[in-house]
Design a protein around this motif. Sequence first.
Motif, short mmCIF file in Angstrom:
data_model
loop_
_atom_site.label_atom_id
_atom_site.label_comp_id
_atom_site.label_asym_id
_atom_site.label_seq_id
_atom_site.Cartn_x
_atom_site.Cartn_y
_atom_site.Cartn_z
N VAL A 65 0.85 -1.19 0.00
CA VAL A 65 0.00 0.00 0.00
C VAL A 65 0.89 1.24 0.00
O VAL A 65 1.92 1.28 0.67
N ARG A 66 0.48 2.21 -0.81
CA ARG A 66 1.21 3.46 -0.85
C ARG A 66 0.61 4.41 0.19
O ARG A 66 -0.55 4.78 0.10
N ILE A 67 1.38 4.75 1.19
CA ILE A 67 0.92 5.67 2.22
C ILE A 67 1.36 7.08 1.81
O ILE A 67 2.53 7.32 1.56
N VAL A 68 0.39 7.98 1.72
CA VAL A 68 0.68 9.35 1.30
C VAL A 68 0.33 10.30 2.44
O VAL A 68 -0.78 10.27 2.96
N LEU A 69 1.28 11.12 2.81
CA LEU A 69 1.02 12.14 3.82
C LEU A 69 0.70 13.45 3.11
O LEU A 69 1.53 14.03 2.42
N ASP A 70 -0.56 13.87 3.26
CA ASP A 70 -1.01 15.13 2.67
C ASP A 70 -1.08 16.13 3.81
O ASP A 70 -2.05 16.18 4.55
N SER A 71 -0.03 16.90 3.94
CA SER A 71 0.11 17.74 5.13
C SER A 71 0.07 19.22 4.77
O SER A 71 0.79 19.68 3.90
N VAL A 79 5.55 4.93 11.96
CA VAL A 79 5.21 3.68 12.63
C VAL A 79 6.44 2.79 12.51
O VAL A 79 6.72 2.22 11.46
N LYS A 80 7.19 2.76 13.59
CA LYS A 80 8.48 2.07 13.60
C LYS A 80 8.33 0.60 13.20
O LYS A 80 9.10 0.09 12.38
N GLU A 81 7.31 -0.08 13.73
CA GLU A 81 7.13 -1.52 13.48
C GLU A 81 6.89 -1.82 12.01
O GLU A 81 7.15 -2.92 11.54
N LEU A 82 6.37 -0.84 11.27
CA LEU A 82 6.08 -1.05 9.85
C LEU A 82 7.14 -0.42 8.95
O LEU A 82 7.01 -0.44 7.72
N GLY A 83 8.14 0.18 9.54
CA GLY A 83 9.18 0.85 8.76
C GLY A 83 8.67 2.07 8.04
O GLY A 83 9.22 2.48 7.02
N LEU A 84 7.60 2.64 8.57
CA LEU A 84 6.96 3.79 7.92
C LEU A 84 7.43 5.09 8.57
O LEU A 84 7.39 5.23 9.79
N SER A 85 7.87 6.02 7.74
CA SER A 85 8.30 7.32 8.26
C SER A 85 8.07 8.38 7.20
O SER A 85 8.70 8.37 6.14
N VAL A 94 5.80 3.21 0.01
CA VAL A 94 5.07 1.96 -0.16
C VAL A 94 5.53 0.98 0.91
O VAL A 94 6.73 0.75 1.06
N ILE A 95 4.58 0.45 1.66
CA ILE A 95 4.91 -0.56 2.66
C ILE A 95 4.04 -1.79 2.42
O ILE A 95 2.97 -1.70 1.82
N THR A 96 4.53 -2.93 2.89
CA THR A 96 3.72 -4.15 2.87
C THR A 96 3.68 -4.66 4.31
O THR A 96 4.60 -5.33 4.76
N PRO A 97 2.64 -4.29 5.05
CA PRO A 97 2.57 -4.71 6.45
C PRO A 97 2.31 -6.20 6.53
O PRO A 97 1.41 -6.72 5.87
N GLU A 98 3.12 -6.92 7.28
CA GLU A 98 2.97 -8.38 7.35
C GLU A 98 2.12 -8.79 8.54
O GLU A 98 1.40 -9.78 8.48
N LYS A 99 2.20 -8.03 9.61
CA LYS A 99 1.58 -8.46 10.86
C LYS A 99 0.33 -7.64 11.17
O LYS A 99 0.42 -6.42 11.35
N PRO A 100 -0.85 -8.30 11.21
CA PRO A 100 -2.06 -7.55 11.59
C PRO A 100 -1.90 -6.98 13.00
O PRO A 100 -1.26 -7.59 13.85
#
Length: 125
Positions: A65-71, A79-85, A94-100
Amino acid sequence: MKRSSLWTLSSFFIIMIVLLVACGGNKEQNSPASASAAADTELVIQATNYKFDQPEYRIKAGEPVRIVLDSSGNHGLAVKELGLSLDPNTKEQVITPEKPGTYEFQCTIMCGPGHRDMKAVLIVE
Ligand SMILES: [Cu+2]
C-alpha cells in the motif's frame, strides 16, 4: 614476478568490491519501503493543525500500500514496526505490512501548541 601477481590480486579485489557495491545499490531499489515500488492501493493521511483527518486508518496485511502524507503545515508521522516514516520531505512510501495489529502513531515534528494531540491509529487487518 611476485610484485606483478600482487597487482593482479589487488585489481581482482577492487573489481569484486565495485561489483558488490553495485549489487547492493540494486537491492536497495527493490526494497519494499521504496517510494517507487508498485502498489495497487493508496492510503492518504491528511494532517492539519493539529489533527489527522481520521482517528483511524485501515490497511490490509500482506498487500503493498502506498501511504501518502497530505500535510498542510509541518507535520510528520512514523510507525516504527512497519518501517513507515513520512514528513514534508518524504511524502509517500510503499509498505507491505505483514503483521495484523493496531499501530498507534503521532506527529513526529514539533509543530505547535496542539502537537501532543496529533495522534491516530493505523489498523492492519
Ligand atoms: Cu507535531
